[in-house]
Design a protein around this motif. Structure first.
Motif, PDB file in Angstrom:
ATOM      1  N   GLY A   1       0.813  -1.213   0.000  1.00  0.00           N
ATOM      2  CA  GLY A   1       0.000   0.000   0.000  1.00  0.00           C
ATOM      3  C   GLY A   1       0.845   1.260   0.000  1.00  0.00           C
ATOM      4  N   ILE A   2       1.898   1.257   0.815  1.00  0.00           N
ATOM      5  CA  ILE A   2       2.786   2.420   0.865  1.00  0.00           C
ATOM      6  C   ILE A   2       3.472   2.624  -0.485  1.00  0.00           C
ATOM      7  CG2 ILE A   2       4.922   3.307   1.891  1.00  0.00           C
ATOM      8  CD1 ILE A   2       4.063   1.867   4.490  1.00  0.00           C
ATOM      9  N   THR A   3       3.941   1.522  -1.093  1.00  0.00           N
ATOM     10  CA  THR A   3       4.633   1.613  -2.382  1.00  0.00           C
ATOM     11  C   THR A   3       3.712   2.148  -3.469  1.00  0.00           C
ATOM     12  OG1 THR A   3       5.999  -0.278  -1.743  1.00  0.00           O
ATOM     13  CG2 THR A   3       5.969   0.318  -4.086  1.00  0.00           C
ATOM     14  N   MET A   4       2.482   1.632  -3.523  1.00  0.00           N
ATOM     15  CA  MET A   4       1.520   2.097  -4.527  1.00  0.00           C
ATOM     16  C   MET A   4       1.283   3.604  -4.410  1.00  0.00           C
ATOM     17  SD  MET A   4       0.500  -0.551  -6.298  1.00  0.00           S
ATOM     18  CE  MET A   4       1.974  -1.527  -6.088  1.00  0.00           C
ATOM     19  N   ASN A   5       1.067   4.067  -3.175  1.00  0.00           N
ATOM     20  CA  ASN A   5       0.780   5.479  -2.971  1.00  0.00           C
ATOM     21  C   ASN A   5       1.983   6.363  -3.283  1.00  0.00           C
ATOM     22  OD1 ASN A   5      -1.954   5.339  -2.121  1.00  0.00           O
ATOM     23  ND2 ASN A   5      -1.284   4.563  -0.137  1.00  0.00           N
ATOM     24  N   LEU A   6       3.180   5.891  -2.991  1.00  0.00           N
ATOM     25  CA  LEU A   6       4.383   6.673  -3.302  1.00  0.00           C
ATOM     26  C   LEU A   6       4.527   6.885  -4.803  1.00  0.00           C
ATOM     27  CD1 LEU A   6       7.010   5.215  -0.788  1.00  0.00           C
ATOM     28  CD2 LEU A   6       6.007   7.503  -0.779  1.00  0.00           C
ATOM     29  N   PHE A   7       4.273   5.825  -5.585  1.00  0.00           N
ATOM     30  CA  PHE A   7       4.405   5.960  -7.039  1.00  0.00           C
ATOM     31  C   PHE A   7       3.257   6.769  -7.636  1.00  0.00           C
ATOM     32  CE2 PHE A   7       7.589   2.697  -6.630  1.00  0.00           C
ATOM     33  CZ  PHE A   7       8.456   2.973  -7.672  1.00  0.00           C
ATOM     34  N   ARG A   8       2.094   6.712  -6.984  1.00  0.00           N
ATOM     35  CA  ARG A   8       0.982   7.532  -7.474  1.00  0.00           C
ATOM     36  C   ARG A   8       1.276   9.019  -7.306  1.00  0.00           C
ATOM     37  NH1 ARG A   8      -2.561   3.536  -4.927  1.00  0.00           N
ATOM     38  NH2 ARG A   8      -3.461   2.199  -6.541  1.00  0.00           N
ATOM     39  N   LEU A   9       2.079   9.362  -6.305  1.00  0.00           N
ATOM     40  CA  LEU A   9       2.427  10.760  -6.080  1.00  0.00           C
ATOM     41  C   LEU A   9       3.199  11.355  -7.260  1.00  0.00           C
ATOM     42  CD1 LEU A   9       3.450  10.698  -2.292  1.00  0.00           C
ATOM     43  CD2 LEU A   9       1.365  11.652  -3.291  1.00  0.00           C
ATOM     44  N   VAL A  10       3.896  10.481  -8.006  1.00  0.00           N
ATOM     45  CA  VAL A  10       4.641  10.950  -9.193  1.00  0.00           C
ATOM     46  C   VAL A  10       3.928  10.512 -10.467  1.00  0.00           C
ATOM     47  CG1 VAL A  10       6.881  11.080  -8.044  1.00  0.00           C
ATOM     48  CG2 VAL A  10       6.128   8.899  -9.029  1.00  0.00           C
ATOM     49  N   ASP A  11       2.601  10.263 -10.342  1.00  0.00           N
ATOM     50  CA  ASP A  11       1.748   9.947 -11.492  1.00  0.00           C
ATOM     51  C   ASP A  11       2.168   8.668 -12.226  1.00  0.00           C
ATOM     52  OD1 ASP A  11       0.197  12.206 -11.042  1.00  0.00           O
ATOM     53  OD2 ASP A  11       1.581  13.474 -12.195  1.00  0.00           O
ATOM     54  N   LEU A  12       2.584   7.653 -11.479  1.00  0.00           N
ATOM     55  CA  LEU A  12       2.932   6.362 -12.070  1.00  0.00           C
ATOM     56  C   LEU A  12       2.054   5.279 -11.449  1.00  0.00           C
ATOM     57  CD1 LEU A  12       6.839   6.440 -12.220  1.00  0.00           C
ATOM     58  CD2 LEU A  12       5.252   6.540 -14.149  1.00  0.00           C
ATOM     59  N   ASP A  13       1.392   4.496 -12.295  1.00  0.00           N
ATOM     60  CA  ASP A  13       0.566   3.387 -11.819  1.00  0.00           C
ATOM     61  C   ASP A  13       1.319   2.082 -12.074  1.00  0.00           C
ATOM     62  OD1 ASP A  13      -1.338   1.662 -10.995  1.00  0.00           O
ATOM     63  OD2 ASP A  13      -2.829   2.172 -12.513  1.00  0.00           O
ATOM     64  N   ILE A  14       1.857   1.513 -11.011  1.00  0.00           N
ATOM     65  CA  ILE A  14       2.660   0.282 -11.154  1.00  0.00           C
ATOM     66  C   ILE A  14       1.907  -0.925 -10.605  1.00  0.00           C
ATOM     67  CG2 ILE A  14       4.835   1.551 -11.023  1.00  0.00           C
ATOM     68  CD1 ILE A  14       5.042   0.451  -8.102  1.00  0.00           C
ATOM     69  N   THR A  15       0.587  -0.806 -10.458  1.00  0.00           N
ATOM     70  CA  THR A  15      -0.201  -1.852  -9.802  1.00  0.00           C
ATOM     71  C   THR A  15      -0.024  -3.212 -10.473  1.00  0.00           C
ATOM     72  OG1 THR A  15      -1.856  -0.214  -9.168  1.00  0.00           O
ATOM     73  CG2 THR A  15      -2.509  -2.531  -9.069  1.00  0.00           C
ATOM     74  N   GLU A  16      -0.218  -3.263 -11.787  1.00  0.00           N
ATOM     75  CA  GLU A  16      -0.140  -4.541 -12.499  1.00  0.00           C
ATOM     76  C   GLU A  16       1.269  -5.120 -12.438  1.00  0.00           C
ATOM     77  OE1 GLU A  16      -1.018  -6.447 -16.924  1.00  0.00           O
ATOM     78  OE2 GLU A  16      -1.529  -4.347 -16.503  1.00  0.00           O
ATOM     79  N   PHE A  17       2.265  -4.290 -12.701  1.00  0.00           N
ATOM     80  CA  PHE A  17       3.653  -4.764 -12.654  1.00  0.00           C
ATOM     81  C   PHE A  17       4.014  -5.253 -11.254  1.00  0.00           C
ATOM     82  CE2 PHE A  17       8.032  -3.859 -11.447  1.00  0.00           C
ATOM     83  CZ  PHE A  17       8.739  -4.607 -12.382  1.00  0.00           C
ATOM     84  N   TYR A  18       3.635  -4.478 -10.243  1.00  0.00           N
ATOM     85  CA  TYR A  18       4.012  -4.819  -8.874  1.00  0.00           C
ATOM     86  C   TYR A  18       3.365  -6.129  -8.439  1.00  0.00           C
ATOM     87  CZ  TYR A  18       5.319  -3.936  -4.017  1.00  0.00           C
ATOM     88  OH  TYR A  18       5.880  -4.018  -2.767  1.00  0.00           O
ATOM     89  N   PHE A  19       2.086  -6.310  -8.804  1.00  0.00           N
ATOM     90  CA  PHE A  19       1.401  -7.536  -8.387  1.00  0.00           C
ATOM     91  C   PHE A  19       1.980  -8.761  -9.089  1.00  0.00           C
ATOM     92  CE2 PHE A  19      -1.861 -10.767  -9.082  1.00  0.00           C
ATOM     93  CZ  PHE A  19      -2.206 -11.064  -7.773  1.00  0.00           C
ATOM     94  N   THR A  20       2.129  -8.691 -10.417  1.00  0.00           N
ATOM     95  CA  THR A  20       2.553  -9.865 -11.175  1.00  0.00           C
ATOM     96  C   THR A  20       4.018 -10.232 -10.944  1.00  0.00           C
ATOM     97  OG1 THR A  20       3.024  -8.464 -13.093  1.00  0.00           O
ATOM     98  CG2 THR A  20       0.858  -9.515 -12.987  1.00  0.00           C
ATOM     99  N   ASN A  21       4.821  -9.295 -10.499  1.00  0.00           N
ATOM    100  CA  ASN A  21       6.246  -9.580 -10.320  1.00  0.00           C
ATOM    101  C   ASN A  21       6.677  -9.602  -8.861  1.00  0.00           C
ATOM    102  OD1 ASN A  21       7.521  -9.530 -13.221  1.00  0.00           O
ATOM    103  ND2 ASN A  21       6.105  -7.808 -13.185  1.00  0.00           N
ATOM    104  N   ILE A  22       6.327  -8.573  -8.119  1.00  0.00           N
ATOM    105  CA  ILE A  22       6.794  -8.488  -6.739  1.00  0.00           C
ATOM    106  C   ILE A  22       5.914  -9.296  -5.792  1.00  0.00           C
ATOM    107  CG2 ILE A  22       7.432  -6.930  -4.873  1.00  0.00           C
ATOM    108  CD1 ILE A  22       9.073  -6.629  -7.450  1.00  0.00           C
ATOM    109  N   VAL A  23       4.588  -9.098  -5.878  1.00  0.00           N
ATOM    110  CA  VAL A  23       3.678  -9.767  -4.937  1.00  0.00           C
ATOM    111  C   VAL A  23       3.692 -11.274  -5.137  1.00  0.00           C
ATOM    112  CG1 VAL A  23       1.274 -10.010  -4.220  1.00  0.00           C
ATOM    113  CG2 VAL A  23       2.215  -7.748  -4.679  1.00  0.00           C
TER     114      VAL A  23
END
Length: 414
Positions: A205-227
């Motif tokens: 959650g913290i990572t998602m919000n940090l990247f959203r602050l710089v207008d980057l949506d990494i949800t799909e990448f983060y889930f399929t690779n990191i999670v």
């Protein structure tokens, strides 16, 4: 009086020396040498000398083994993450069934146990063969989601869980205590993995919000690779930590067992009274029958968890009465469910689902009878807690055999 004088004074009182050591271990160690020099002929102090120095001489060996074990865990955790990520790629494309993800985690946990236990060649070859046969057979099944294939998908993880237990027990797979240790491991593993998973979700959650602050949506990448990678690797790490006697899970597990058992008993009793009051019947309502079986499995899991957290030498206590009452309620539920299943079979005919539900209910009913009879003997002071634990551990292979039968035979028969 100084510790040195107290050690010398109680030289003929081993119990007092043990008490002094437990209360002030460091002071005892530092002062023991002086007492030993003054009384070199004391057999009691000679035993203490060997005890203290043996621990010191083996410390370096333990450290090196811990480091090697840690490296083994790290390698297997990385491999589990990579393998799961690859399998997840093919499940996303629907080339293979999603149940294949189990092979990204369970074989590596089994490999960790095998590396620790150093099983015989027969046990090691059997483990490798069972995993190989399971993954080959699973992927020979048609991708059509028929009832029999779905049943195979549901039962295969149960079979693999028993295989992992075979790896955990190693050469002592026939030992009741080894099987009980595996059941206890599962409870502690679940607690620890849940705690680590919650921490992982907070980090996500913290990572998602940090990247959203710089207008980057990494949800799909983060889930399929990191999670996906992290969830698989974390399972191996959790298995390692539990096997290293991590105090967090081991200290919490008994309290959870003692708290949840009476809560489940009260909730289940209220639920059954309500069901009888409103007139719901598993004989005519298929969904209610399925929920009835779900409740039965939940009660069985909670009770077994409570039994595994019970000490071998503990005297009977209130938890035993609560567990016995839970088993009695579960037996009532299972008996009603069995009657409803037989009714549906005779009224609507035989299907794969009905036959599978009938089989597991018969197995659970027999196991509950064994456990409740052991509890009755325990509560009447005719036997010890090991009888109840045996009723749980000796039945585990039967569940594994049934799961294997449904996985292999049902797709062929139906």
């Amino acid at each position: 009086m100084s510790v040195i004088n107290r050690v010398a004074e109680h030289i003929h009182n081993p119990r007092e020396l043990e008490r002094m050591f437990r209360e002030e271990p460091e002071s005892f160690r530092q002062s023991f040498a002086h007492a030993w020099e003054r009384n070199p002929d004391s057999q009691v102090l000679a035993v203490w000398n060997e005890r203290l120095h043996y621990q010191e001489s083996t410390a370096e060996k333990k450290t090196s083994w811990f480091q090697r074990d840690f490296i083994t865990m790290g390698i297997l955790a990385i491999l589990a993450g990579i393998c799961t990520r690859i399998l997840f790629h093919y499940t996303e494309r629907e080339d293979i069934a999603i149940v294949n993800l189990a092979f990204g985690v369970l074989p590596f946990i089994a490999a960790y146990f095998a590396a620790n236990n150093r099983p015989s060649r027969h046990v090691a070859y059997t483990l490798a063969s069972l995993f190989a046969i399971a993954i080959i057979y699973l992927n020979l099944l048609p991708m059509k989601e028929t009832d029999s294939v779905i049943l195979a998908y549901w039962h295969l993880p149960v079979f693999l869980w028993v295989v992992v237990g075979f790896a955990f027990t190693g050469n002592e797979y026939r030992s009741g205590r080894a099987r009980l240790a595996y059941l206890k491991f599962n409870g502690e593993f679940g607690i620890l993995y849940a705690c680590m998973a919650i921490s992982g979700m907070l980090l996500t959650g913290i990572t998602m919000n940090l990247f959203r602050l710089v207008d980057l949506d990494i949800t799909e990448f983060y889930f399929t690779n990191i999670v996906v990678f992290g969830a698989a690797g974390l399972a191996v790490v959790a298995a390692y930590l539990v096997s290293k006697n991590l105090k967090l899970a081991k200290n919490i597990a008994p309290y959870i067992a003692r708290i949840f058992s009476p809560l489940v008993l009260v909730t289940l009793t209220a639920y059954l009274i309500t069901v009888a009051w409103v007139g719901r019947s598993p004989f005519s309502d298929r969904d209610f029958l399925l929920s009835f079986n779900g409740i039965l499995l939940g009660v069985l899991v909670v009770t077994i968890f409570s039994i595994t957290e019970r000490g071998f030498d503990e005297r009977k206590n209130m938890t035993d009465y609560v567990n016995a009452a839970l088993i009695a309620l579960a037996l009532i539920i299972d008996s009603v469910a069995l009657a409803a299943i037989v009714f549906r079979l005779s009224s609507y005919g035989i299907t794969a689902n009905r036959l599978a539900v009938l089989g597991i209910n018969v197995l659970i009913w027999a196991n509950l009878i064994w456990i409740i009879s052991a509890y009755i003997r325990l509560l009447r002071n005719r036997t010890g807690p090991s009888t109840v634990q045996d009723a749980v551990t000796k039945y585990l292979p039967i569940y594994g055999l049934w799961a294997a039968f449904v996985t292999v035979a049902f797709p062929l028969i139906f």
